[in-house]
Design a protein around this motif. Sequence first.
Motif, PDB file in Angstrom:
ATOM      1  N   LYS A  23     103.174  -0.604 -66.498  1.00 21.27           N
ATOM      2  CA  LYS A  23     103.688  -0.354 -65.149  1.00 21.27           C
ATOM      3  C   LYS A  23     105.132  -0.786 -64.970  1.00 21.27           C
ATOM      4  CE  LYS A  23      99.588   1.074 -63.973  1.00 21.27           C
ATOM      5  NZ  LYS A  23      99.326   2.532 -63.843  1.00 21.27           N
ATOM      6  N   THR A  24     105.671  -1.585 -65.890  1.00 18.75           N
ATOM      7  CA  THR A  24     107.038  -2.088 -65.719  1.00 18.75           C
ATOM      8  C   THR A  24     107.838  -1.887 -67.007  1.00 18.75           C
ATOM      9  OG1 THR A  24     106.585  -4.340 -66.516  1.00 18.75           O
ATOM     10  CG2 THR A  24     106.145  -3.883 -64.176  1.00 18.75           C
ATOM     11  N   HIS A  25     109.167  -1.868 -66.856  1.00 17.56           N
ATOM     12  CA  HIS A  25     110.039  -1.760 -68.021  1.00 17.56           C
ATOM     13  C   HIS A  25     109.884  -2.986 -68.924  1.00 17.56           C
ATOM     14  CE1 HIS A  25     112.334   1.874 -67.083  1.00 17.56           C
ATOM     15  NE2 HIS A  25     112.264   1.513 -65.808  1.00 17.56           N
ATOM     16  N   THR A  26     109.626  -4.126 -68.326  1.00 11.99           N
ATOM     17  CA  THR A  26     109.457  -5.347 -69.123  1.00 11.99           C
ATOM     18  C   THR A  26     108.274  -5.217 -70.071  1.00 11.99           C
ATOM     19  OG1 THR A  26     110.398  -6.715 -67.363  1.00 11.99           O
ATOM     20  CG2 THR A  26     109.038  -7.831 -69.008  1.00 11.99           C
ATOM     21  N   GLN A  27     107.169  -4.658 -69.594  1.00  8.71           N
ATOM     22  CA  GLN A  27     105.997  -4.463 -70.450  1.00  8.71           C
ATOM     23  C   GLN A  27     106.320  -3.531 -71.617  1.00  8.71           C
ATOM     24  OE1 GLN A  27     103.295  -3.097 -67.320  1.00  8.71           O
ATOM     25  NE2 GLN A  27     101.981  -4.876 -67.720  1.00  8.71           N
ATOM     26  N   VAL A  28     107.024  -2.448 -71.318  1.00  5.96           N
ATOM     27  CA  VAL A  28     107.388  -1.509 -72.376  1.00  5.96           C
ATOM     28  C   VAL A  28     108.332  -2.163 -73.374  1.00  5.96           C
ATOM     29  CG1 VAL A  28     108.410   0.728 -72.915  1.00  5.96           C
ATOM     30  CG2 VAL A  28     107.115   0.437 -70.796  1.00  5.96           C
ATOM     31  N   GLY A  36     109.830  -3.523 -83.397  1.00  2.21           N
ATOM     32  CA  GLY A  36     111.134  -3.441 -84.049  1.00  2.21           C
ATOM     33  C   GLY A  36     111.871  -2.150 -83.789  1.00  2.21           C
ATOM     34  N   LEU A  37     111.674  -1.554 -82.620  1.00  2.00           N
ATOM     35  CA  LEU A  37     112.278  -0.263 -82.302  1.00  2.00           C
ATOM     36  C   LEU A  37     113.330  -0.373 -81.197  1.00  2.00           C
ATOM     37  CD1 LEU A  37     109.029   1.921 -82.309  1.00  2.00           C
ATOM     38  CD2 LEU A  37     110.756   1.756 -84.117  1.00  2.00           C
ATOM     39  N   GLU A  38     113.884  -1.581 -81.007  1.00  2.00           N
ATOM     40  CA  GLU A  38     114.821  -1.783 -79.906  1.00  2.00           C
ATOM     41  C   GLU A  38     116.113  -0.978 -80.058  1.00  2.00           C
ATOM     42  OE1 GLU A  38     115.182  -5.261 -82.826  1.00  2.00           O
ATOM     43  OE2 GLU A  38     113.584  -4.078 -81.880  1.00  2.00           O
ATOM     44  N   ASP A  39     116.470  -0.587 -81.300  1.00  3.37           N
ATOM     45  CA  ASP A  39     117.677   0.216 -81.495  1.00  3.37           C
ATOM     46  C   ASP A  39     117.459   1.683 -81.132  1.00  3.37           C
ATOM     47  OD1 ASP A  39     119.106  -1.976 -82.379  1.00  3.37           O
ATOM     48  OD2 ASP A  39     118.638  -1.613 -84.497  1.00  3.37           O
ATOM     49  N   GLU A  40     116.212   2.110 -81.124  1.00  6.46           N
ATOM     50  CA  GLU A  40     115.917   3.515 -80.818  1.00  6.46           C
ATOM     51  C   GLU A  40     115.477   3.736 -79.376  1.00  6.46           C
ATOM     52  OE1 GLU A  40     115.140   3.230 -85.280  1.00  6.46           O
ATOM     53  OE2 GLU A  40     114.841   1.958 -83.532  1.00  6.46           O
ATOM     54  N   VAL A  41     114.893   2.727 -78.739  1.00  7.94           N
ATOM     55  CA  VAL A  41     114.413   2.864 -77.355  1.00  7.94           C
ATOM     56  C   VAL A  41     115.287   1.995 -76.465  1.00  7.94           C
ATOM     57  CG1 VAL A  41     112.452   2.610 -75.797  1.00  7.94           C
ATOM     58  CG2 VAL A  41     112.061   3.251 -78.191  1.00  7.94           C
ATOM     59  N   PRO A  42     116.030   2.584 -75.527  1.00  6.53           N
ATOM     60  CA  PRO A  42     116.951   1.802 -74.689  1.00  6.53           C
ATOM     61  C   PRO A  42     116.216   0.778 -73.844  1.00  6.53           C
ATOM     62  CG  PRO A  42     116.694   4.033 -73.833  1.00  6.53           C
ATOM     63  CD  PRO A  42     116.042   4.017 -75.174  1.00  6.53           C
ATOM     64  N   PRO A  43     116.759  -0.464 -73.758  1.00  5.56           N
ATOM     65  CA  PRO A  43     116.060  -1.543 -73.059  1.00  5.56           C
ATOM     66  C   PRO A  43     116.139  -1.453 -71.537  1.00  5.56           C
ATOM     67  CG  PRO A  43     118.147  -2.330 -73.904  1.00  5.56           C
ATOM     68  CD  PRO A  43     117.997  -0.927 -74.417  1.00  5.56           C
ATOM     69  N   GLY A  44     117.125  -0.789 -71.007  1.00  2.00           N
ATOM     70  CA  GLY A  44     117.308  -0.760 -69.553  1.00  2.00           C
ATOM     71  C   GLY A  44     116.389   0.240 -68.883  1.00  2.00           C
ATOM     72  N   ASN A  45     116.794   0.663 -67.682  1.00  2.00           N
ATOM     73  CA  ASN A  45     115.981   1.620 -66.934  1.00  2.00           C
ATOM     74  C   ASN A  45     116.642   2.992 -66.867  1.00  2.00           C
ATOM     75  OD1 ASN A  45     118.087   1.021 -65.242  1.00  2.00           O
ATOM     76  ND2 ASN A  45     116.816   0.237 -63.555  1.00  2.00           N
ATOM     77  N   SER A  46     117.499   3.295 -67.872  1.00  2.00           N
ATOM     78  CA  SER A  46     118.114   4.621 -67.913  1.00  2.00           C
ATOM     79  C   SER A  46     117.070   5.703 -68.165  1.00  2.00           C
ATOM     80  CB  SER A  46     119.192   4.669 -69.015  1.00  2.00           C
ATOM     81  OG  SER A  46     118.634   4.325 -70.276  1.00  2.00           O
ATOM     82  N   LEU A  47     115.980   5.319 -68.850  1.00  6.16           N
ATOM     83  CA  LEU A  47     114.833   6.201 -69.017  1.00  6.16           C
ATOM     84  C   LEU A  47     113.678   5.667 -68.183  1.00  6.16           C
ATOM     85  CD1 LEU A  47     114.616   6.972 -72.861  1.00  6.16           C
ATOM     86  CD2 LEU A  47     115.357   8.521 -71.058  1.00  6.16           C
ATOM     87  N   GLY A  48     112.907   6.571 -67.590  1.00  3.64           N
ATOM     88  CA  GLY A  48     111.724   6.143 -66.865  1.00  3.64           C
ATOM     89  C   GLY A  48     110.681   5.600 -67.824  1.00  3.64           C
ATOM     90  N   ILE A  49     109.698   4.908 -67.278  1.00  2.00           N
ATOM     91  CA  ILE A  49     108.672   4.286 -68.123  1.00  2.00           C
ATOM     92  C   ILE A  49     107.917   5.340 -68.937  1.00  2.00           C
ATOM     93  CG2 ILE A  49     106.483   3.021 -68.076  1.00  2.00           C
ATOM     94  CD1 ILE A  49     107.590   1.438 -65.714  1.00  2.00           C
ATOM     95  N   GLU A  50     107.535   6.450 -68.299  1.00  2.66           N
ATOM     96  CA  GLU A  50     106.786   7.475 -69.026  1.00  2.66           C
ATOM     97  C   GLU A  50     107.618   8.070 -70.149  1.00  2.66           C
ATOM     98  OE1 GLU A  50     104.930  10.498 -66.756  1.00  2.66           O
ATOM     99  OE2 GLU A  50     103.742   9.131 -65.531  1.00  2.66           O
ATOM    100  N   LYS A  51     108.911   8.288 -69.910  1.00  2.00           N
ATOM    101  CA  LYS A  51     109.779   8.845 -70.949  1.00  2.00           C
ATOM    102  C   LYS A  51     109.986   7.836 -72.077  1.00  2.00           C
ATOM    103  CE  LYS A  51     112.263  12.264 -68.192  1.00  2.00           C
ATOM    104  NZ  LYS A  51     113.588  12.754 -67.729  1.00  2.00           N
ATOM    105  N   LYS A  52     110.049   6.567 -71.732  1.00  2.00           N
ATOM    106  CA  LYS A  52     110.158   5.537 -72.767  1.00  2.00           C
ATOM    107  C   LYS A  52     108.919   5.544 -73.672  1.00  2.00           C
ATOM    108  CE  LYS A  52     113.134   1.776 -71.169  1.00  2.00           C
ATOM    109  NZ  LYS A  52     113.167   0.340 -70.812  1.00  2.00           N
TER     110      LYS A  52
END
Length: 276
Positions: A23-28, A36-52
Amino acid sequence: MRNIPFTRPTLIAANEFLADALKTHTQVNKIVLRLGLEDEVPPGNSLGIEKKVDLLGRLVFSRGADVVDTIDGKATLVEAFVRQAVEHAAEHSQEWHQSTFVRGLARDGYVIIWGKDREPNSLRIALPEEVDLPAADDEVRLLLKHFGFATSLSHLDQAVEAHTRGDWAAANAQIRTFLEGLLDEIATSIDSTKAQSLGSSENRRAMLAGVDVGFLGTKRNEWSPDGKSYIHGLFKMLHTEGSHPGLSTEDQCTFRLHIVMVTVRMLLRRLRQGKA
């Protein structure tokens, strides 16, 4: 390279499961870091949770066999991903207990141990590793396509789809039809003229055990004229008494699918090798 221990439908269900559960960006972001995928998935909220989560799933599909470091040690990316989904399964929710994801895990030979008193949920192998049901599923589908057994493949797909949606009566029926149809197609592939002249599937199975064909072994007790053989017993077991609610029906249906897949893999390997 290690085999992927889960079938594609289960991985899709795991991704959909997380898309609903997180339900939150923090959980994702926590899951992304653990994988170990932090370089491929942006940490902020530029993408919605479902898109992340969708992006996360695509990365898992494309790089699933990669080995990553986890809290519990090294694992393939796909294993670590599924275990993250298991940990996020709602502990006491009957909805999650009966979800497509949980049914997929059972179909692949796994069971969830539901955590209590703040202990995390965990995943356990329910069958010997040698059985390797996801690998069996892949091999069976490849061999069905190799021999052109399109009807059998269709019945297998329908059985898995029915199991996925929890329709045990339909799944049981398709599992039995799959096995019966496959033996018919094997008989036709060995001797189409003789197979087509026989009046029933039972007769075609007897043909496969005949001395001139020898595909089913009487000495191995795979077939016997008196009906007291492995194949006879398997078909009797696949005769379901109908759909009944409750976990026992799910367990029975899953068991039928497991034993048929293991049996079919053996038969298709035998056909490929041209050995009785």
